[in-house]
Scaffold this motif. Structure first.
Motif, PDB file in Angstrom:
ATOM      1  N   LEU A  17     -16.386  10.961   2.391  1.00 15.17           N
ATOM      2  CA  LEU A  17     -15.007  10.777   2.865  1.00 15.17           C
ATOM      3  C   LEU A  17     -14.729   9.209   3.747  1.00 15.17           C
ATOM      4  O   LEU A  17     -13.997   8.462   3.341  1.00 15.17           O
ATOM      5  CB  LEU A  17     -14.800  11.923   4.025  1.00 15.17           C
ATOM      6  N   VAL A  18     -15.940   8.880   4.546  1.00 16.19           N
ATOM      7  CA  VAL A  18     -15.652   7.557   4.886  1.00 16.19           C
ATOM      8  C   VAL A  18     -15.960   6.536   4.181  1.00 16.19           C
ATOM      9  O   VAL A  18     -14.854   5.310   4.072  1.00 16.19           O
ATOM     10  CB  VAL A  18     -16.943   7.681   6.109  1.00 16.19           C
ATOM     11  N   VAL A  19     -16.826   6.548   2.791  1.00 14.57           N
ATOM     12  CA  VAL A  19     -17.077   5.605   1.898  1.00 14.57           C
ATOM     13  C   VAL A  19     -15.695   5.573   1.212  1.00 14.57           C
ATOM     14  O   VAL A  19     -15.235   4.653   0.821  1.00 14.57           O
ATOM     15  CB  VAL A  19     -18.176   5.792   1.133  1.00 14.57           C
ATOM     16  N   SER A  20     -14.969   6.764   0.705  1.00 12.95           N
ATOM     17  CA  SER A  20     -13.816   6.623  -0.038  1.00 12.95           C
ATOM     18  C   SER A  20     -12.690   6.025   0.647  1.00 12.95           C
ATOM     19  O   SER A  20     -11.882   5.299   0.226  1.00 12.95           O
ATOM     20  CB  SER A  20     -13.507   8.222  -0.380  1.00 12.95           C
ATOM     21  N   ALA A  21     -12.558   6.316   1.902  1.00  8.73           N
ATOM     22  CA  ALA A  21     -11.646   5.796   2.797  1.00  8.73           C
ATOM     23  C   ALA A  21     -11.882   4.264   3.087  1.00  8.73           C
ATOM     24  O   ALA A  21     -10.771   3.235   3.098  1.00  8.73           O
ATOM     25  CB  ALA A  21     -11.689   6.384   4.441  1.00  8.73           C
ATOM     26  N   LEU A  22     -13.198   3.900   3.051  1.00  4.31           N
ATOM     27  CA  LEU A  22     -13.536   2.340   3.140  1.00  4.31           C
ATOM     28  C   LEU A  22     -12.967   1.474   1.891  1.00  4.31           C
ATOM     29  O   LEU A  22     -12.515   0.454   1.968  1.00  4.31           O
ATOM     30  CB  LEU A  22     -14.813   2.322   3.209  1.00  4.31           C
ATOM     31  N   VAL A  23     -13.130   2.079   0.804  1.00  5.71           N
ATOM     32  CA  VAL A  23     -12.844   1.632  -0.619  1.00  5.71           C
ATOM     33  C   VAL A  23     -11.143   1.643  -0.538  1.00  5.71           C
ATOM     34  O   VAL A  23     -10.466   0.483  -0.929  1.00  5.71           O
ATOM     35  CB  VAL A  23     -13.005   2.459  -1.641  1.00  5.71           C
ATOM     36  N   VAL A  24     -10.552   2.522  -0.124  1.00  5.97           N
ATOM     37  CA  VAL A  24      -9.002   2.491   0.046  1.00  5.97           C
ATOM     38  C   VAL A  24      -8.599   1.365   0.921  1.00  5.97           C
ATOM     39  O   VAL A  24      -7.575   0.588   0.560  1.00  5.97           O
ATOM     40  CB  VAL A  24      -8.357   4.021   0.289  1.00  5.97           C
ATOM     41  N   ASP A  25      -9.189   1.232   1.814  1.00  6.00           N
ATOM     42  CA  ASP A  25      -8.900   0.146   3.046  1.00  6.00           C
ATOM     43  C   ASP A  25      -9.322  -0.969   2.478  1.00  6.00           C
ATOM     44  O   ASP A  25      -8.325  -2.037   2.557  1.00  6.00           O
ATOM     45  CB  ASP A  25      -9.777   0.570   4.299  1.00  6.00           C
ATOM     46  N   GLY A  26     -10.076  -1.159   1.467  1.00  4.38           N
ATOM     47  CA  GLY A  26     -10.647  -2.470   1.083  1.00  4.38           C
ATOM     48  C   GLY A  26      -9.324  -2.707  -0.034  1.00  4.38           C
ATOM     49  O   GLY A  26      -8.776  -4.057  -0.026  1.00  4.38           O
ATOM     50  N   VAL A  27      -8.922  -1.670  -0.901  1.00 11.53           N
ATOM     51  CA  VAL A  27      -7.942  -2.104  -1.732  1.00 11.53           C
ATOM     52  C   VAL A  27      -6.691  -2.521  -1.232  1.00 11.53           C
ATOM     53  O   VAL A  27      -5.716  -3.470  -1.385  1.00 11.53           O
ATOM     54  CB  VAL A  27      -7.841  -0.905  -2.560  1.00 11.53           C
ATOM     55  N   ALA A  28      -6.361  -1.816  -0.116  1.00 11.47           N
ATOM     56  CA  ALA A  28      -5.099  -2.067   0.629  1.00 11.47           C
ATOM     57  C   ALA A  28      -4.905  -3.384   1.118  1.00 11.47           C
ATOM     58  O   ALA A  28      -4.074  -4.237   1.316  1.00 11.47           O
ATOM     59  CB  ALA A  28      -4.851  -0.948   1.694  1.00 11.47           C
ATOM     60  N   LEU A  29      -6.250  -3.747   1.730  1.00  9.91           N
ATOM     61  CA  LEU A  29      -6.490  -5.052   2.501  1.00  9.91           C
ATOM     62  C   LEU A  29      -6.173  -6.184   1.505  1.00  9.91           C
ATOM     63  O   LEU A  29      -5.623  -7.280   1.509  1.00  9.91           O
ATOM     64  CB  LEU A  29      -7.686  -5.349   3.160  1.00  9.91           C
ATOM     65  N   ALA A  30      -6.745  -5.994   0.201  1.00 12.46           N
ATOM     66  CA  ALA A  30      -6.584  -7.149  -0.652  1.00 12.46           C
ATOM     67  C   ALA A  30      -5.036  -7.138  -1.171  1.00 12.46           C
ATOM     68  O   ALA A  30      -4.560  -8.345  -1.442  1.00 12.46           O
ATOM     69  CB  ALA A  30      -7.456  -6.313  -2.157  1.00 12.46           C
ATOM     70  N   ALA A  31      -4.601  -5.833  -1.321  1.00 16.97           N
ATOM     71  CA  ALA A  31      -3.044  -6.187  -1.562  1.00 16.97           C
ATOM     72  C   ALA A  31      -2.203  -6.776  -0.674  1.00 16.97           C
ATOM     73  O   ALA A  31      -1.316  -7.563  -0.910  1.00 16.97           O
ATOM     74  CB  ALA A  31      -2.501  -4.632  -1.859  1.00 16.97           C
ATOM     75  N   ILE A  32      -2.563  -6.431   0.660  1.00 15.64           N
ATOM     76  CA  ILE A  32      -1.760  -7.197   1.872  1.00 15.64           C
ATOM     77  C   ILE A  32      -2.014  -8.873   1.787  1.00 15.64           C
ATOM     78  O   ILE A  32      -1.142  -9.464   1.878  1.00 15.64           O
ATOM     79  CB  ILE A  32      -2.091  -6.501   3.061  1.00 15.64           C
ATOM     80  N   ALA A  33      -3.169  -8.877   1.641  1.00 16.34           N
ATOM     81  CA  ALA A  33      -3.458 -10.490   1.464  1.00 16.34           C
ATOM     82  C   ALA A  33      -2.919 -11.145   0.273  1.00 16.34           C
ATOM     83  O   ALA A  33      -2.540 -12.374   0.375  1.00 16.34           O
ATOM     84  CB  ALA A  33      -5.291 -10.533   1.381  1.00 16.34           C
ATOM     85  N   GLY A  34      -2.896 -10.459  -0.691  1.00 19.43           N
ATOM     86  CA  GLY A  34      -2.147 -10.993  -1.932  1.00 19.43           C
ATOM     87  C   GLY A  34      -0.629 -11.302  -1.544  1.00 19.43           C
ATOM     88  O   GLY A  34      -0.220 -12.313  -2.237  1.00 19.43           O
ATOM     89  N   ARG A  35      -0.186 -10.341  -1.043  1.00 19.75           N
ATOM     90  CA  ARG A  35       1.190 -10.318  -0.699  1.00 19.75           C
ATOM     91  C   ARG A  35       1.527 -11.481   0.449  1.00 19.75           C
ATOM     92  O   ARG A  35       2.907 -12.131   0.106  1.00 19.75           O
ATOM     93  CB  ARG A  35       1.756  -8.797  -0.311  1.00 19.75           C
ATOM     94  N   ILE A  36       0.844 -11.574   1.432  1.00 27.59           N
ATOM     95  CA  ILE A  36       0.778 -12.417   2.268  1.00 27.59           C
ATOM     96  C   ILE A  36       0.966 -14.094   1.707  1.00 27.59           C
ATOM     97  O   ILE A  36       1.515 -14.967   1.867  1.00 27.59           O
ATOM     98  CB  ILE A  36      -0.128 -12.491   3.464  1.00 27.59           C
TER      99      ILE A  36
END
Length: 459
Positions: free
Chosen positions: A370-389
């Protein structure tokens, strides 16, 4: 018995003696073994009585807790579980001071009524709360200030804290009132929404939490107690809300039957005042039966951990299959942050119910997944946020989401590492529990920064 805590309550000593006799007669346990078990029992009793439980209830809860550590105590707890159940549903017996119980009920009801009236207080200054009008943003920014100060007063009274403690805890509430109202927020601005979302988090950890633990915030065991309390309160609040929904439905039905419209009462009084007062009532219920049903949240953790694991894995698989990126909108960012916060909560409550000395099992592996899956999702979300910024620049929502996801990323990375060490027998589960508790202030600090810095920074 040298070195053991001595209690002045004679009925409590009689109960301990009964428990000790049970071990000796039923299981032929003697000498140092009995003394070691009794030492553990008395440590539990001292902590529970200090937390505010009555002596008789503290004994039963302590025995139940001992059941997780020792087979003999577990059998004793089962044999005497009828008394524990009676304490859940029957009024206190003659050994419990009636005046103490009655006084606490009066205090709780007074504070609950005060919380409900506090919601209506702004109407005296031209800020009505009516069902036929849009709710003024003032209510959203100050929602926690209607209830949390009164809940803090209850804990200060319950823990018998001094006047100095009350004055110190008044400081964050005064500062919150200033930052929530003094700054001229733009109409429907993002900073106003961020303040409304982050102010309750900061106050819950920096004020209510400190009052709950009696000022001993740096004692990790007391912080874990507050984590348990928060989870149990959430469960109680949902149950009270469901009951309130039933009451609301019957209210509408009955008054509609006589051609009366109860909307003004339901929307203007019943729901807002009831929602505020339910926080105080729910907190009292958790305190009144503290630790007797504290396994409710961990049981739900066992249920929802596999469900959220499957959800995250299905999401990642679908995103990889379709190639669709995350849509970085305000509602989506809030949803992902809530999802990751739920994952952290599942880890916390699993740790709160687990014996740190027990060996790793299948559920620990599931928690790591569960933690690793959430970690991957968090990384994807961070990449999307950084790209939008990088494309459209900084906005309050993006910066807030970036900070929150970075804070969650740090927590998840180290949690995953500690889980791997534990599963590989290179570390203990206690390390993971200490990390989760030590990291709690990070959320409060970030929430406070959002409330204090973002409005002038993005104004």
């Amino acid at each position: 018995m040298q070195g053991m805590t001595a209690f002045t309550d004679q009925p409590l000593e009689d109960q301990i003696a009964q428990w000790r006799t049970y071990l000796r007669r039923r299981h032929a346990v003697h000498g140092p073994d009995v003394e070691e078990l009794e030492g553990h029992l008395r440590d539990q009793l001292a902590a529970l009585i200090e937390a505010g439980l009555a002596a008789d209830e503290a004994f039963l809860v302590a025995v139940k807790r001992m059941g997780h550590l020792d087979a003999l105590s577990r059998e004793f707890a089962r044999a005497h579980s009828a008394r524990l159940w009676k304490q859940l549903v029957v009024a206190p017996d003659a050994d419990t001071p009636a005046n103490t119980s009655r006084t606490e009920i009066l205090v709780v009801l007074s504070l609950a009524v005060a919380a409900g009236l506090a919601v209506k207080l702004p109407a005296l200054f031209g800020l009505p709360l009516r069902p036929d009008e849009e709710v003024p943003p003032f209510y959203f920014r100050n929602a926690s200030l209607f209830v949390f100060p009164l809940l803090t007063i209850y804990f200060l009274w319950k823990r018998r804290s001094g006047v100095a403690s009350g004055l110190w805890l008044a400081v964050p509430f005064a500062a919150a009132a200033v930052f929530a109202n003094a700054y001229p927020f733009p109409t429907r601005g993002d900073t106003e929404r961020l303040t409304a979302l982050h102010l309750p988090i900061a106050l819950w950890l920096l004020a209510v939490g400190v009052a709950y633990v009696g000022g001993r915030w740096f004692a990790s065991g007391r912080r874990m107690d507050f984590v348990r309390f928060s989870g149990e309160l959430a469960i109680y609040y949902v149950l009270i809300a469901l009951g309130g929904g039933v009451v609301t439905g019957f209210t509408v039905m009955m008054f509609t039957a006589i051609d009366m419209n109860p909307g003004w009462f339901i929307g203007g009084w019943l729901i807002p005042c009831g929602a505020a007062g339910a926080v105080i009532i729910g907190s009292w219920l958790v305190e009144a039966k503290q630790s007797v049903i504290e396994n409710m949240a961990p049981v739900l953790t066992r249920l929802f951990t596999p469900l959220f694991t499957l959800l995250l894995l299905a999401f990642l698989a679908t995103m990889a299959w379709t190639g669709n990126p995350i849509n970085v909108k305000r509602e989506v960012l809030i949803g992902f942050d809530l999802l990751l916060a739920v994952v952290v909560g599942l880890v916390l409550y699993a740790a709160s119910a687990r014996d740190p000395q027990a060996p790793a099992d299948f559920f620990d592996g599931l928690q790591l997944l569960l933690v690793v899956s959430a970690l991957v999702v968090d990384g994807v979300a961070l990449a999307a946020i950084a790209g939008r910024i990088s494309e459209d620049g900084f906005t309050p929502n993006r910066v807030a989401a970036l900070g929150e996801n970075l804070i969650l990323l740090v927590n998840l990375v180290w949690t995953a590492w500690l889980y791997v060490r534990f599963l590989c027998h290179r570390g203990s589960f206690a390390d993971l529990e200490r990390w989760q508790i030590a990291y709690l202030p990070a959320y409060a600090v970030w929430a406070a920064l959002v409330v204090v810095i973002f409005p002038p920074l993005f104004g």
